[in-house]
Design a protein around this motif. Structure first.
Motif, PDB file in Angstrom:
ATOM      1  N   LYS A 170     -14.166   5.171   8.773  1.00 43.75           N
ATOM      2  CA  LYS A 170     -14.129   5.879   7.496  1.00 43.75           C
ATOM      3  C   LYS A 170     -12.834   6.677   7.367  1.00 43.75           C
ATOM      4  CE  LYS A 170     -17.439   7.842   4.370  1.00 43.75           C
ATOM      5  NZ  LYS A 170     -18.793   8.374   4.198  1.00 43.75           N
ATOM      6  N   MET A 171     -12.450   7.332   8.488  1.00 41.23           N
ATOM      7  CA  MET A 171     -11.201   8.090   8.461  1.00 41.23           C
ATOM      8  C   MET A 171     -10.028   7.166   8.143  1.00 41.23           C
ATOM      9  SD  MET A 171     -11.118  10.919  11.459  1.00 41.23           S
ATOM     10  CE  MET A 171     -12.149  10.255  12.725  1.00 41.23           C
ATOM     11  N   LEU A 172      -9.992   6.007   8.822  1.00 39.36           N
ATOM     12  CA  LEU A 172      -8.879   5.074   8.596  1.00 39.36           C
ATOM     13  C   LEU A 172      -8.897   4.531   7.176  1.00 39.36           C
ATOM     14  CD1 LEU A 172      -8.696   3.108  11.966  1.00 39.36           C
ATOM     15  CD2 LEU A 172      -7.039   4.753  11.057  1.00 39.36           C
ATOM     16  N   SER A 173     -10.116   4.343   6.622  1.00 35.57           N
ATOM     17  CA  SER A 173     -10.169   3.802   5.257  1.00 35.57           C
ATOM     18  C   SER A 173      -9.636   4.821   4.253  1.00 35.57           C
ATOM     19  CB  SER A 173     -11.604   3.366   4.896  1.00 35.57           C
ATOM     20  OG  SER A 173     -12.430   4.520   4.820  1.00 35.57           O
ATOM     21  N   GLY A 174      -9.584   6.077   4.645  1.00 32.07           N
ATOM     22  CA  GLY A 174      -8.929   7.064   3.791  1.00 32.07           C
ATOM     23  C   GLY A 174      -7.442   7.137   4.078  1.00 32.07           C
ATOM     24  N   ALA A 175      -7.093   7.105   5.383  1.00 29.99           N
ATOM     25  CA  ALA A 175      -5.704   7.333   5.783  1.00 29.99           C
ATOM     26  C   ALA A 175      -4.792   6.148   5.453  1.00 29.99           C
ATOM     27  CB  ALA A 175      -5.635   7.642   7.280  1.00 29.99           C
ATOM     28  N   LEU A 176      -5.288   4.927   5.755  1.00 25.32           N
ATOM     29  CA  LEU A 176      -4.394   3.774   5.605  1.00 25.32           C
ATOM     30  C   LEU A 176      -3.949   3.531   4.159  1.00 25.32           C
ATOM     31  CD1 LEU A 176      -5.832   1.334   8.309  1.00 25.32           C
ATOM     32  CD2 LEU A 176      -3.760   2.733   8.394  1.00 25.32           C
ATOM     33  N   PRO A 177      -4.874   3.582   3.161  1.00 23.77           N
ATOM     34  CA  PRO A 177      -4.373   3.402   1.793  1.00 23.77           C
ATOM     35  C   PRO A 177      -3.359   4.479   1.400  1.00 23.77           C
ATOM     36  CG  PRO A 177      -6.761   3.212   1.855  1.00 23.77           C
ATOM     37  CD  PRO A 177      -6.335   3.706   3.211  1.00 23.77           C
ATOM     38  N   ALA A 178      -3.555   5.694   1.901  1.00 27.36           N
ATOM     39  CA  ALA A 178      -2.609   6.771   1.569  1.00 27.36           C
ATOM     40  C   ALA A 178      -1.229   6.454   2.137  1.00 27.36           C
ATOM     41  CB  ALA A 178      -3.116   8.104   2.099  1.00 27.36           C
ATOM     42  N   ILE A 179      -1.223   5.925   3.379  1.00 27.57           N
ATOM     43  CA  ILE A 179       0.067   5.526   3.973  1.00 27.57           C
ATOM     44  C   ILE A 179       0.681   4.392   3.168  1.00 27.57           C
ATOM     45  CG2 ILE A 179       1.129   4.438   5.997  1.00 27.57           C
ATOM     46  CD1 ILE A 179      -0.844   6.021   7.730  1.00 27.57           C
ATOM     47  N   GLY A 180      -0.185   3.422   2.768  1.00 26.99           N
ATOM     48  CA  GLY A 180       0.289   2.302   1.951  1.00 26.99           C
ATOM     49  C   GLY A 180       0.937   2.801   0.665  1.00 26.99           C
ATOM     50  N   ILE A 181       0.256   3.749   0.016  1.00 27.93           N
ATOM     51  CA  ILE A 181       0.805   4.291  -1.239  1.00 27.93           C
ATOM     52  C   ILE A 181       2.150   4.973  -0.971  1.00 27.93           C
ATOM     53  CG2 ILE A 181       0.476   6.028  -3.053  1.00 27.93           C
ATOM     54  CD1 ILE A 181      -2.566   5.456  -2.807  1.00 27.93           C
ATOM     55  N   ALA A 182       2.245   5.721   0.142  1.00 30.34           N
ATOM     56  CA  ALA A 182       3.486   6.418   0.482  1.00 30.34           C
ATOM     57  C   ALA A 182       4.632   5.426   0.670  1.00 30.34           C
ATOM     58  CB  ALA A 182       3.293   7.243   1.759  1.00 30.34           C
ATOM     59  N   LEU A 183       4.366   4.360   1.432  1.00 37.66           N
ATOM     60  CA  LEU A 183       5.427   3.386   1.693  1.00 37.66           C
ATOM     61  C   LEU A 183       5.833   2.684   0.405  1.00 37.66           C
ATOM     62  CD1 LEU A 183       4.239   1.912   5.121  1.00 37.66           C
ATOM     63  CD2 LEU A 183       6.124   3.515   4.690  1.00 37.66           C
ATOM     64  N   PHE A 184       4.805   2.377  -0.439  1.00 34.81           N
ATOM     65  CA  PHE A 184       5.096   1.716  -1.706  1.00 34.81           C
ATOM     66  C   PHE A 184       5.981   2.617  -2.594  1.00 34.81           C
ATOM     67  CE2 PHE A 184       3.976   1.256  -6.220  1.00 34.81           C
ATOM     68  CZ  PHE A 184       4.429  -0.039  -6.432  1.00 34.81           C
ATOM     69  N   LEU A 185       5.614   3.904  -2.638  1.00 29.50           N
ATOM     70  CA  LEU A 185       6.397   4.864  -3.419  1.00 29.50           C
ATOM     71  C   LEU A 185       7.832   4.932  -2.926  1.00 29.50           C
ATOM     72  CD1 LEU A 185       4.094   7.996  -3.698  1.00 29.50           C
ATOM     73  CD2 LEU A 185       5.078   6.697  -5.587  1.00 29.50           C
ATOM     74  N   ASP A 186       7.968   5.059  -1.611  1.00 30.84           N
ATOM     75  CA  ASP A 186       9.290   5.195  -1.018  1.00 30.84           C
ATOM     76  C   ASP A 186      10.142   3.975  -1.356  1.00 30.84           C
ATOM     77  OD1 ASP A 186      11.152   6.622   0.622  1.00 30.84           O
ATOM     78  OD2 ASP A 186      10.824   5.105   2.173  1.00 30.84           O
ATOM     79  N   ALA A 187       9.529   2.782  -1.184  1.00 31.91           N
ATOM     80  CA  ALA A 187      10.271   1.550  -1.436  1.00 31.91           C
ATOM     81  C   ALA A 187      10.656   1.438  -2.902  1.00 31.91           C
ATOM     82  CB  ALA A 187       9.448   0.337  -1.002  1.00 31.91           C
ATOM     83  N   SER A 188       9.721   1.772  -3.807  1.00 36.52           N
ATOM     84  CA  SER A 188      10.070   1.585  -5.217  1.00 36.52           C
ATOM     85  C   SER A 188      11.086   2.628  -5.693  1.00 36.52           C
ATOM     86  CB  SER A 188       8.822   1.563  -6.107  1.00 36.52           C
ATOM     87  OG  SER A 188       7.875   2.480  -5.659  1.00 36.52           O
ATOM     88  N   PHE A 189      10.974   3.842  -5.182  1.00 40.89           N
ATOM     89  CA  PHE A 189      11.991   4.831  -5.545  1.00 40.89           C
ATOM     90  C   PHE A 189      13.362   4.413  -5.008  1.00 40.89           C
ATOM     91  CE2 PHE A 189       8.660   7.938  -6.640  1.00 40.89           C
ATOM     92  CZ  PHE A 189       9.249   8.542  -7.735  1.00 40.89           C
ATOM     93  N   SER A 190      13.375   3.891  -3.779  1.00 47.67           N
ATOM     94  CA  SER A 190      14.655   3.459  -3.208  1.00 47.67           C
ATOM     95  C   SER A 190      15.241   2.321  -4.045  1.00 47.67           C
ATOM     96  CB  SER A 190      14.472   2.985  -1.763  1.00 47.67           C
ATOM     97  OG  SER A 190      13.969   4.031  -0.995  1.00 47.67           O
ATOM     98  N   TRP A 191      14.366   1.438  -4.496  1.00 45.80           N
ATOM     99  CA  TRP A 191      14.822   0.318  -5.313  1.00 45.80           C
ATOM    100  C   TRP A 191      15.456   0.827  -6.605  1.00 45.80           C
ATOM    101  CZ3 TRP A 191      13.009  -1.665 -10.091  1.00 45.80           C
ATOM    102  CH2 TRP A 191      13.535  -2.913 -10.435  1.00 45.80           C
ATOM    103  N   MET A 192      14.775   1.781  -7.232  1.00 45.42           N
ATOM    104  CA  MET A 192      15.310   2.338  -8.483  1.00 45.42           C
ATOM    105  C   MET A 192      16.623   3.066  -8.223  1.00 45.42           C
ATOM    106  SD  MET A 192      12.126   3.792 -10.704  1.00 45.42           S
ATOM    107  CE  MET A 192      10.990   4.366  -9.473  1.00 45.42           C
ATOM    108  N   GLU A 193      16.657   3.766  -7.074  1.00 46.22           N
ATOM    109  CA  GLU A 193      17.855   4.513  -6.714  1.00 46.22           C
ATOM    110  C   GLU A 193      19.061   3.581  -6.589  1.00 46.22           C
ATOM    111  OE1 GLU A 193      17.118   6.607  -3.097  1.00 46.22           O
ATOM    112  OE2 GLU A 193      17.489   8.510  -4.108  1.00 46.22           O
ATOM    113  N   ARG A 194      18.823   2.451  -5.918  1.00 41.89           N
ATOM    114  CA  ARG A 194      19.934   1.508  -5.733  1.00 41.89           C
ATOM    115  C   ARG A 194      20.447   1.000  -7.070  1.00 41.89           C
ATOM    116  NH1 ARG A 194      17.261  -0.080  -1.175  1.00 41.89           N
ATOM    117  NH2 ARG A 194      16.131  -1.740  -2.206  1.00 41.89           N
ATOM    118  N   ARG A 195      19.543   0.887  -8.038  1.00 40.41           N
ATOM    119  CA  ARG A 195      19.986   0.419  -9.356  1.00 40.41           C
ATOM    120  C   ARG A 195      20.731   1.520 -10.111  1.00 40.41           C
ATOM    121  NH1 ARG A 195      17.174  -4.048 -12.047  1.00 40.41           N
ATOM    122  NH2 ARG A 195      17.737  -2.862 -13.899  1.00 40.41           N
ATOM    123  N   MET A 196      20.378   2.773  -9.805  1.00 37.48           N
ATOM    124  CA  MET A 196      20.992   3.894 -10.523  1.00 37.48           C
ATOM    125  C   MET A 196      22.324   4.318  -9.921  1.00 37.48           C
ATOM    126  SD  MET A 196      18.152   6.746 -11.346  1.00 37.48           S
ATOM    127  CE  MET A 196      19.378   8.038 -11.197  1.00 37.48           C
TER     128      MET A 196
END
Lengths: 206, 212, 356
Positions: A170-196
C-alpha cells in the motif's frame, strides 16, 4: 482493478498539487512585480520568503492545522506556503536583473512603467520564472503527499495507511506513482526548457 | 499563562531530549552528506566524462517526493534513524557535489597558468589553490544541504526516527494546537538559526576568498 | 623550433640565441607566435620540432617542475592567488622548499623594497586590496623570489593605463640593472620595446622577421613591415629634414692635449659628459671617451695619448647622410666643425633614444 483503486488517489493528488501551484503562480508573479516598486514590500517579501524556505515542511503543514483546520483547503494553503517562495524569488530576480542601461533607454523611448514591465522586464525574466515554476511544481508534488496527514486525501493517504498497517504494498502504491509524476514533470519541464532557452539565450536560475 | 503552557508541552513531550536527538541525527546526516558530496565532486572533477550521468541521476533523486524516498528505503533498511540519514544524504549530495565540482573547475585559467609556471605540482594546485578557492561555492552547497537535511530529519519523525518530527506528528494526530505551535515554531526557529549561521559562514568565506 | 596547433603553425622554424644578461623583446601582433615562443621556454608548451637549450642543456632533459621553479614568470593578468596574502604569495615557493619563517620574511621584505612597496604596509594584505600597478609589482617580486637566472614576462604592463605603464617601465629599468638577469619580454607595444629592450625580435606569422638592437631596427629595417612597425618611415621623414646641427650635443669645453689624464677625468665627470673634444698643440682636434680614459689612466700621462681620431662632420650636413657615413666608417660618434672650430658632437646612440 488496481488501476481503479489507484485512479482516485492519483486524481486527488494532481488536483491538490496543481490547484495550489496555479494559485502560487497567480499570487507570486504579481507580488514580485509589486516588490519592484516598494522597497518595504520587497524587503518583507524576500525576507519572509527566505526565512520560510528554511522551515521544515512538516512544521508548515502542522501549523496550518490550528490556524485553519484540516481537509482539502488547509492542505492547499500548506502547499502554497511552500511553492510560493521559489516563484516569487525567481520572478523578482529575473525582473530586477535587467541591465539598468536598457531600462534607461526604454524610458528614453517614452515607454510607460507598465510597458517596460510588459516588453522589457518580463521577457528578460521568463527563463528565471520558468525555473522557479519547475521547482515549485516538484515541491508541490512532494508536499501534496505529506498533506494527507491533515486530511487532504490523495496518494499520501495510501502511504500513511500503509505505514499504520505495516502494509508495504500500500505504501509503495502511494509512493511509486508520486515518483512517476515527479520524473514526468521534470522531463517535460526540461523538454520545454530546451525549446525555450536557445531562443532567449538565458541560462537557468535556481 | 502562555509561558506556562509552553513549559508544560516542553516538559510533557520531552522537547529537550527531542531537540538533542534531532540535532544529533541532523549532524550525522550533514557530516555524512558533506563527506560523500565533496568526494563525489572531487571524483567527477578527476573523471570529467562521468559528470553528465552522475549529475542527471542525482537530479532525478532530487525530484522524488521526500516521503516516497523514505518509503522506498523501508524494504532496504526498515524505518527509523538509518533511512532518515540515508535520505538526507541522498538529497544533499547534489548541491554539495555540484558546487564542489563547479568550484574546482572554475578557478581562473591565469591562476592555473601561473601556478604551473611556478613549478607547482598538480596535486599542490588542487589542494592549495583549487580547493581554497572553491570553499565559498562548497559552503553555498552545504547551506542548501542544511535546509534539506533539517526538513527530512523532521519528516523522519513520522517514520520512527524520533527528533522534533515526533511531537509534531502527535500534535497533528491529536489535533493539539499547543503541541503543534511549540514544536512547530521551535523547529522553525532552529532551522532559521542554522540557515543563518551557514549563510554567515558562506558570506565570510566569500569575503575571504573572493567571489565570482 | 616549430609548434603547431592542429593545422595552424603557431611558431614556424624559428631559431633564436638569447645572450646571458640581456633583455630580449619578442614583439608582434596577435597570432605572431610571440607568447607561444615564450611559453615553450619554460615548457608550458612543448615544441613539435627542434630543441631549446639553456646553458647548453636541452630543457627536455630537465624535469618540467624543476625547470619552472628556476624560471621566473610574469603575465599580464598577474595571477596572484586571491586567498593568500602578499607575504604568502611571494613566499609560496620558499615555503614549499622548506625555508624558515625568518628567511621567508626577510626575502619578502627585500623583494617588496626592490619593487618599491613598503613591506610593513603590504605584507599582510590580500591581492584584491591592491591596485593593478601594485599587484603587478608583487607579481614581479613573486617571480624573483627563488632568484631565477631567467625571467619570462608576457606583456606584464599591458593592462595598466599609459601613465602607470610608463612609471612601471621606468622602475623596471632600474630594477633590471639591480638584478642583472636574462629576461625575455613579450609585448606588442613598440615604444615599450624600444624603452626596455637590449635587443628586439620582431615576429610575424610564427617567424622572426628581424632581430637586432633598437638602432639596427630603425636604421636598417629588414622590410616594409618592420619599418612600419618601428615607424622608421615616420622617423625618417622627420630625420630627412634635419641637419647635423639640429641633433648635435654642443661641445661644452675643449680640453688641452697636455692635461693629465686624471684631471681630464675629473673635468668630464664634473661636466657630466662621456665624450670630450681635445685640442693638441698643432690645433688639431681629437676626441676622448671617458671609458677609454678610465681604462688607460695608468698607462698614459696626457689625455692626448688616449684619444681617438675623430670623424669630422659639418654643421649643415644632412643628418641622414651623416649617420650613413658614420656607419660606413664604423665611427661611434662624429665631431661637428664650424669655421675650423669644434661646435659639438653627434652621438648616434643618444640620438636614437632621443628620437624614439
Amino acid at each position: 482493478m488496481v488501476s481503479d483503486l489507484l485512479l482516485t488517489p492519483i486524481i486527488q493528488h494532481i488536483v491538490l498539487a496543481y490547484t495550489a501551484l496555479l494559485v502560487s503562480i497567480a499570487l507570486g508573479i504579481p507580488l514580485a512585480i509589486l516588490a519592484l516598486y516598494s522597497r518595504n514590500l520587497q524587503t518583507f517579501v524576500m525576507t519572509s520568503a527566505n526565512l520560510m524556505q528554511a522551515v521544515p515542511t512538516l512544521a508548515v503543514v502542522a501549523i496550518v492545522v490550528p490556524l485553519i483546520g484540516i481537509g482539502f483547503w488547509p492542505a492547499i494553503v500548506a502547499i502554497i506556503l511552500r511553492a510560493l517562495l521559489p516563484i516569487i524569488r525567481n520572478t523578482w530576480i529575473g525582473l530586477s536583473s535587467v541591465d539598468p542601461a536598457i531600462i534607461a533607454s526604454a524610458e528614453g523611448l517614452g515607454l510607460s512603467e507598465w510597458e517596460i514591465i510588459r516588453y522589457v522586464r518580463l521577457p528578460n525574466a521568463y527563463p528565471a520564472i520558468f525555473a522557479g515554476v519547475k521547482f515549485a511544481a516538484i515541491l508541490a508534488n512532494s508536499v501534496a503527499i505529506l498533506t494527507a496527514m491533515i486530511g487532504s486525501g490523495g496518494l499520501g493517504s495510501l502511504v500513511f495507511e500503509g505505514l499504520a498497517g505495516v502494509n508495504m504494498m500500500k505504501m509503495l502504491s502511494g509512493a511509486l506513482p508520486a515518483i512517476g509524476i515527479a520524473l514526468f514533470l521534470d522531463a517535460s519541464f526540461s523538454w520545454m526548457e530546451r525549446r525555450m532557452v536557445p531562443r532567449s539565450g538565458q541560462s537557468e536560475l535556481e | 499563562m502562555v509561558l506556562d503552557e509552553i513549559a508544560a508541552v516542553w516538559i510533557n513531550y520531552n522537547l529537550t531530549e527531542r531537540t538533542i536527538e534531532h540535532l544529533w541525527i541532523f549532524s550525522i546526516a550533514l557530516i555524512a552528506a558533506i563527506i560523500v558530496g565533496v568526494l563525489i565532486g572531487l571524483l567527477i572533477y578527476r573523471r570529467r566524462r562521468y559528470a553528465p550521468p552522475v549529475f542527471s541521476s542525482l537530479n532525478a533523486i532530487e525530484t522524488f517526493p521526500d516521503i516516497a524516498l523514505l518509503v522506498l528505503l523501508i524494504p532496504l533498511v526498515g524505518i527509523g534513524t538509518v533511512p532518515t540519514i540515508i535520505a538526507c544524504v541522498l538529497y544533499s549530495i547534489l548541491p554539495i557535489a555540484r558546487n564542489t565540482y563547479t568550484g574546482l573547475i572554475s578557478v581562473s585559467p591565469e591562476l592555473l597558468e601561473v601556478g604551473r609556471a611556478m613549478g607547482l605540482s598538480e596535486r599542490f594546485i588542487l589542494l592549495k589553490v583549487r580547493f581554497p578557492l572553491a570553499f565559498p561555492m562548497i559552503a553555498g552547497g552545504i547551506r542548501i544541504a542544511i535546509v534539506f537535511t533539517m526538513g527530512i530529519v523532521t519528516l523522519g519523525g513520522i517514520f520512527g526516527a524520533g527528533g522534533l518530527g515526533a511531537p509534531l506528528q502527535t500534535g497533528i494526530n491529536l489535533i493539539r494546537p499547543d503541541i503543534i505551535f511549540v514544536a512547530g515554531i521551535w523547529v522553525g526557529i532552529l532551522a532559521v538559526i542554522l540557515d543563518g549561521i551557514a549563510g554567515g559562514i558562506e558570506a565570510s568565506l566569500k569575503r575571504r576568498f573572493g567571489s565570482w | 623550433m616549430t609548434k603547431r596547433f592542429g593545422e595552424t603553425v603557431a611558431v614556424d622554424r624559428i631559431s633564436l640565441d638569447i645572450i646571458g644578461g640581456e633583455l630580449l623583446i619578442l614583439i608582434g601582433g596577435s597570432g605572431s607566435g610571440k607568447t607561444t615562443t615564450l611559453r615553450m621556454i619554460n615548457r608550458l608548451i612543448e615544441p613539435d620540432e627542434g630543441t631549446i637549450a639553456i646553458n647548453g642543456i636541452d630543457i627536455r632533459t630537465i624535469d618540467g617542475i624543476v625547470l619552472r621553479k628556476n624560471i621566473g614568470y610574469v603575465i599580464q593578468q598577474i595571477g596572484l592567488f586571491p586567498h593568500m596574502t602578499i607575504r604568502e604569495n611571494i613566499g609560496l615557493l620558499p615555503t614549499i622548499e622548506g625555508w624558515s619563517r625568518e628567511e621567508i620574511d626577510s626575502r619578502v621584505t627585500e623583494l617588496l623594497t626592490l619593487v618599491h612597496l613598503p613591506p610593513d604596509q603590504f605584507m599582510d594584505r590580500y591581492p584584491k586590496e591592491l591596485s593593478g600597478g601594485q599587484q603587478q609589482r608583487v607579481g614581479l617580486a613573486r617571480a624573483l623570489v627563488m632568484n631565477p637566472p631567467l625571467l619570462l614576462m608576457d606583456e606584464p604592463f599591458g593592462a595598466l593605463d599609459p601613465l602607470l605603464r610608463r612609471q612601471l617601465q621606468d622602475e623596471f629599468i632600474g630594477i633590471k640593472e639591480d638584478i642583472g638577469k636574462t629576461i625575455v619580454f613579450v609585448t606588442h607595444d613598440i615604444n615599450e620595446a624600444f624603452r626596455l629592450g637590449d635587443r628586439i625580435a620582431i615576429m610575424h606569422e610564427g617567424g622572426i622577421v628581424q632581430l637586432g638592437t633598437p638602432r639596427d631596427l630603425i636604421l636598417n629595417p629588414a622590410d616594409k613591415m618592420v619599418s612600419d612597425l618601428v615607424g622608421s618611415d615616420r622617423l625618417f621623414e622627420h630625420i630627412a629634414s634635419l641637419t647635423v646641427s639640429d641633433m648635435m650635443v654642443p661641445a661644452s669645453s675643449i680640453i688641452s692635449g697636455e692635461m693629465p689624464v686624471q684631471s681630464a677625468i675629473e673635468v668630464m665627470v664634473q661636466s657630466g659628459s662621456t665624450v670630450a673634444v681635445v685640442r693638441d698643440r698643432a690645433a688639431s682636434f681629437f676626441v676622448a671617451q671617458l671609458p677609454t680614459l678610465l681604462q688607460r689612466r695608468d698607462e698614459v700621462k696626457t689625455v692626448l695619448e688616449a684619444t681617438d681620431p675623430p670623424f669630422f662632420l659639418s654643421m649643415d650636413a644632412s643628418l641622414l647622410s651623416a649617420l650613413e657615413e658614420m656607419k660606413a666608417a664604423s665611427a661611434s660618434f662624429g665631431l661637428v666643425m664650424e669655421d675650423g672650430e669644434p661646435a659639438g658632437l653627434l652621438l648616434p646612440d643618444d640620438l636614437i633614444s632621443r628620437l624614439v
